[in-house]
Scaffold this active site. Structure first.
Site, PDB file in Angstrom:
ATOM      1  N   LYS A   1       9.363  -3.996  14.294  1.00 12.08           N
ATOM      2  CA  LYS A   1       9.805  -3.357  13.052  1.00 12.08           C
ATOM      3  C   LYS A   1      10.767  -2.203  13.347  1.00 12.08           C
ATOM      4  O   LYS A   1      11.792  -2.032  12.679  1.00 12.08           O
ATOM      5  CB  LYS A   1       8.598  -2.819  12.271  1.00 12.08           C
ATOM      6  CG  LYS A   1       7.743  -3.871  11.580  1.00 12.08           C
ATOM      7  CD  LYS A   1       6.645  -3.190  10.800  1.00 12.08           C
ATOM      8  CE  LYS A   1       5.773  -4.181  10.060  1.00 12.08           C
ATOM      9  NZ  LYS A   1       4.699  -3.504   9.296  1.00 12.08           N
TER      10      LYS A   1
ATOM     11  N   GLY B   1      -5.066  -4.622   5.525  1.00 17.39           N
ATOM     12  CA  GLY B   1      -4.222  -5.593   4.833  1.00 17.39           C
ATOM     13  C   GLY B   1      -4.768  -7.004   4.827  1.00 17.39           C
ATOM     14  O   GLY B   1      -4.831  -7.660   3.786  1.00 17.39           O
ATOM     15  N   ARG B   2      -5.178  -7.504   5.993  1.00 16.21           N
ATOM     16  CA  ARG B   2      -5.626  -8.895   6.055  1.00 16.21           C
ATOM     17  C   ARG B   2      -7.041  -9.084   5.534  1.00 16.21           C
ATOM     18  O   ARG B   2      -7.548 -10.200   5.504  1.00 16.21           O
ATOM     19  CB  ARG B   2      -5.483  -9.414   7.483  1.00 16.21           C
ATOM     20  CG  ARG B   2      -6.175  -8.598   8.541  1.00 16.21           C
ATOM     21  CD  ARG B   2      -5.689  -8.992   9.940  1.00 16.21           C
ATOM     22  NE  ARG B   2      -6.214  -8.095  10.964  1.00 16.21           N
ATOM     23  CZ  ARG B   2      -5.659  -6.933  11.278  1.00 16.21           C
ATOM     24  NH1 ARG B   2      -4.592  -6.500  10.631  1.00 16.21           N
ATOM     25  NH2 ARG B   2      -6.178  -6.177  12.238  1.00 16.21           N
TER      26      ARG B   2
ATOM     27  N   GLU C   1      10.248  -5.529   3.941  1.00 11.90           N
ATOM     28  CA  GLU C   1      10.435  -6.852   3.352  1.00 11.90           C
ATOM     29  C   GLU C   1      10.061  -6.856   1.871  1.00 11.90           C
ATOM     30  O   GLU C   1      10.778  -7.409   1.025  1.00 11.90           O
ATOM     31  CB  GLU C   1       9.586  -7.901   4.093  1.00 11.90           C
ATOM     32  CG  GLU C   1       9.938  -8.093   5.551  1.00 11.90           C
ATOM     33  CD  GLU C   1       9.091  -7.246   6.482  1.00 11.90           C
ATOM     34  OE1 GLU C   1       8.917  -7.647   7.638  1.00 11.90           O
ATOM     35  OE2 GLU C   1       8.586  -6.187   6.039  1.00 11.90           O
TER      36      GLU C   1
ATOM     37  N   GLU D   1      -4.106 -11.536  14.368  1.00 15.93           N
ATOM     38  CA  GLU D   1      -3.651 -10.157  14.222  1.00 15.93           C
ATOM     39  C   GLU D   1      -4.801  -9.188  14.491  1.00 15.93           C
ATOM     40  O   GLU D   1      -4.572  -8.061  14.940  1.00 15.93           O
ATOM     41  CB  GLU D   1      -3.065  -9.918  12.825  1.00 15.93           C
ATOM     42  CG  GLU D   1      -2.326  -8.586  12.730  1.00 15.93           C
ATOM     43  CD  GLU D   1      -1.482  -8.455  11.483  1.00 15.93           C
ATOM     44  OE1 GLU D   1      -0.271  -8.764  11.541  1.00 15.93           O
ATOM     45  OE2 GLU D   1      -2.024  -8.054  10.436  1.00 15.93           O
TER      46      GLU D   1
ATOM     47  N   LYS E   1       0.831  -1.209   0.000  1.00 13.43           N
ATOM     48  CA  LYS E   1       0.000   0.000   0.000  1.00 13.43           C
ATOM     49  C   LYS E   1       0.866   1.260   0.000  1.00 13.43           C
ATOM     50  O   LYS E   1       0.661   2.163  -0.806  1.00 13.43           O
ATOM     51  CB  LYS E   1      -0.936   0.002   1.207  1.00 13.43           C
ATOM     52  CG  LYS E   1      -1.859   1.207   1.248  1.00 13.43           C
ATOM     53  CD  LYS E   1      -2.706   1.252   2.511  1.00 13.43           C
ATOM     54  CE  LYS E   1      -3.760   0.190   2.524  1.00 13.43           C
ATOM     55  NZ  LYS E   1      -4.693   0.337   3.673  1.00 13.43           N
TER      56      LYS E   1
ATOM     57  N   HIS F   1      -2.280 -37.880  11.865  1.00 16.01           N
ATOM     58  CA  HIS F   1      -1.087 -38.640  12.202  1.00 16.01           C
ATOM     59  C   HIS F   1      -0.021 -37.753  12.845  1.00 16.01           C
ATOM     60  O   HIS F   1       1.145 -38.137  12.917  1.00 16.01           O
ATOM     61  CB  HIS F   1      -0.534 -39.323  10.951  1.00 16.01           C
ATOM     62  CG  HIS F   1      -1.466 -40.350  10.392  1.00 16.01           C
ATOM     63  ND1 HIS F   1      -1.410 -41.682  10.741  1.00 16.01           N
ATOM     64  CD2 HIS F   1      -2.518 -40.231   9.539  1.00 16.01           C
ATOM     65  CE1 HIS F   1      -2.371 -42.341  10.119  1.00 16.01           C
ATOM     66  NE2 HIS F   1      -3.057 -41.491   9.379  1.00 16.01           N
TER      67      HIS F   1
END
Length: 548
Positions: free
Chosen positions: A515, A270-271, A215, A356, A209, A387
């Site tokens: 951050k 964002g999410r 990153e 979050e 954005k 399993h």
């Protein structure tokens, strides 16, 4: 606006605390025996998906009290505030309007003096045109070759949602286009993707954005360097890089043409952004028409969420179940168990969505909460997960509510694979419900001819308490429409939980401190010096410096 008081002050909460004392000792076996209509009463359908809540440790009185709690916390009013564009993300002074991204009505929705729906339509048409050019072969690379590979570079909501959807709907993928994802700042992530690709036939989508996410920009610069190592001329960047961003100045400075920047807005978190231009990688993989089907599936859940009475409202009921287990049973984890290999990334996506959003310990008044909020979300695809960690769910000392998700029809009906898969899906929830008591274990071992002394030694280890709560979600088939509806359901569940817990679900200040410190430490590592840190951090940095 949202109500602003702790749920523990409500009359419904007090009644639920008393009610829990009556429900907690009851076994699900007995609840089913007492009410032959239990399944019909506690099962809900929307489109081609069934939500079975009957294997939860609830009664009709539980549902009544939980819905009373939702009423007292004004969940209906909160829903209207959400859809109406009020700035319910108060700590960032933003509306929360991911629902506008899949609203196909003709209504007007004014946000900051602009018609949000009109703006959404414009970006959607830009996405449609882009995808049509890509899939038709009109959009080519700098040597005139067709684009064969699309790489989405983003992180968090700009990666997890689109990646999960592309994997889940792989059966609908357009031929001739492969979609890859780079997110981790660990150089291995980029290196392992790039080594498979050819710069002449690769297109990069840079999803950020602000176009400043450390990153993402680091990975984008690495991709640009890899590309220019062969293409050389920076002008060729315009044919191989597009951006999903609001920072046009940074986009063009990077070398991306302004017309290849796709806009989205502050009111898209964002999410919750896979429905926006952030979903461009999805549209590239599936074609824009299938992407629109995904949006329309989400819209169908939006309409249900906004219109259905609380006692029949699927996202509200799913949220209330989580409140019930988290705050009254004291459950601290929740498992997501998709019995479909295509949905293997769903637990990872829901981790971000739920944790979050609602991993908060400060209420909307700025006070520390004195009740539990979001449990840990985890899980994996069945039958693999049976399993690994199912032993803990069946016989461990902690209670873990589970969501079991499966399609009735398989996209790959090979032999008897799907009946075998679903037999496990049904059996696990039944086993978690019933368990196995001492009498049943003894009878089973006696039938095998086991001697009495050996039997009594083994018997305690083969006991299953049962009474483990599960919710079964079963769709007719995993389609873009039904997946869109399912994801929207979990989004709305997240919102309702936040409303009842009196927390802000749409910010994420908890990720900021790390951050900030990382930025400082990065500079110190590059300069070979260290400022004030705790002894552990200084020692670790020193070890790195000695051994890099």
């Amino acid at each position: 606006m949202l109500k602003n008081f702790p749920p523990i002050k409500t009359e419904a909460w007090r009644k639920l605390e008393e009610h829990y004392k009556n429900v907690q000792p009851q076994h699900l076996r007995d609840l089913f025996a007492q009410d032959p209509q239990r399944f019909e009463k506690l099962t809900f359908r929307l489109n081609d998906t069934l939500y079975d809540l009957s294997k939860n440790r609830i009664t009709q009185e539980t549902v009544h009290l939980l819905t009373q709690l939702a009423e007292e916390m004004d969940v209906p009013g909160a829903i209207e505030s959400l859809f109406g564009g009020e700035k319910i993300n108060a700590t960032e002074n933003r509306a929360v309007l991911h629902t506008a991204l899949r609203n196909f009505t003709d209504e007007q929705l004014q946000v900051d003096g602009e018609n949000a729906l009109q703006e959404v339509r414009q970006v959607q048409e830009q996405m449609r045109s882009f995808c049509n050019r890509l899939h038709s072969g009109e959009w080519t690379g700098y040597t005139g070759k067709r684009i064969q590979n699309v790489v989405n570079i983003g992180i968090g909501g700009s990666d997890l949602g689109p990646k999960m959807i592309v994997e889940a709907l792989k059966k609908y993928q357009k031929p001739g286009i492969e979609v890859y994802f780079i997110s981790n700042v660990d150089g291995t992530d980029a290196a392992e993707v790039l080594r498979r690709l050819d710069p002449e036939t690769t297109l990069f989508i840079i999803a950020s954005k602000t176009f400043t996410t450390k990153e993402t920009i680091t990975n984008a610069e690495t991709a640009r360097g890899w590309f220019l190592n062969k293409a050389v001329d920076r002008e060729h960047i315009k044919k191989h890089f597009v951006a999903l961003s609001t920072n046009i100045e940074a986009v063009t400075k990077f070398g991306i043409a302004e017309e290849n920047a796709f806009r989205f807005w502050d009111w898209v978190g964002g999410r919750f952004s896979l429905w926006s231009a952030i979903g461009l990688s999805v549209a590239c993989a599936l074609g824009y028409d299938k992407f629109e089907e995904l949006l329309r599936g989400a819209e169908s859940m939006d309409k249900h969420f906004r219109q259905a009475p609380i006692q029949e409202n699927i996202p509200v009921l799913m949220a209330l179940l989580s409140i019930w287990y988290t705050n009254f049973f004291g459950c601290q984890t929740h498992a997501i168990l998709p019995y479909d290999q295509y949905l293997r990334l769903l637990p990872e996506y829901l981790q971000q969505l739920l944790m979050e959003s609602n991993g908060k310990s400060t209420d909307r008044n700025g006070n520390r909460v004195d009740y539990q909020t979001q449990p840990v979300v985890w899980g994996a695809a069945g039958t693999n997960s049976q399993h690994s960690f199912f032993q803990l769910i069946h016989q461990g000392t902690i209670l873990i509510p589970c969501d079991f998700i499966a399609p009735a029809q398989s996209h790959n009906p090979i032999g008897n694979h799907h009946p075998l898969l679903l037999s496990n899906y049904f059996a696990q929830t039944e086993a978690l419900l019933k368990g196995k008591n001492a009498e049943e274990v003894r009878q089973e071992l006696e039938q095998k001819g086991m001697a009495s002394e050996e039997l009594e030694q083994l018997l305690p280890h083969k006991l299953f308490e049962g009474n483990k709560p599960t919710t079964s979600i079963m769709m007719k088939k995993l389609t873009p429409f039904e997946l869109g509806s399912l994801v929207a359901m979990y989004e709305h569940k997240t919102f309702v939980q936040g409303v009842i817990w009196n927390i802000f679900s749409f910010d994420q200040w908890g990720v900021e401190l790390g951050k900030q410190l990382a930025g400082t430490i990065e500079g110190e590592l590059l300069q070979g010096k260290s400022s004030e840190h705790d002894s552990s951090t200084k020692g670790l940095m020193a070890y790195y410096t000695e051994n890099q």
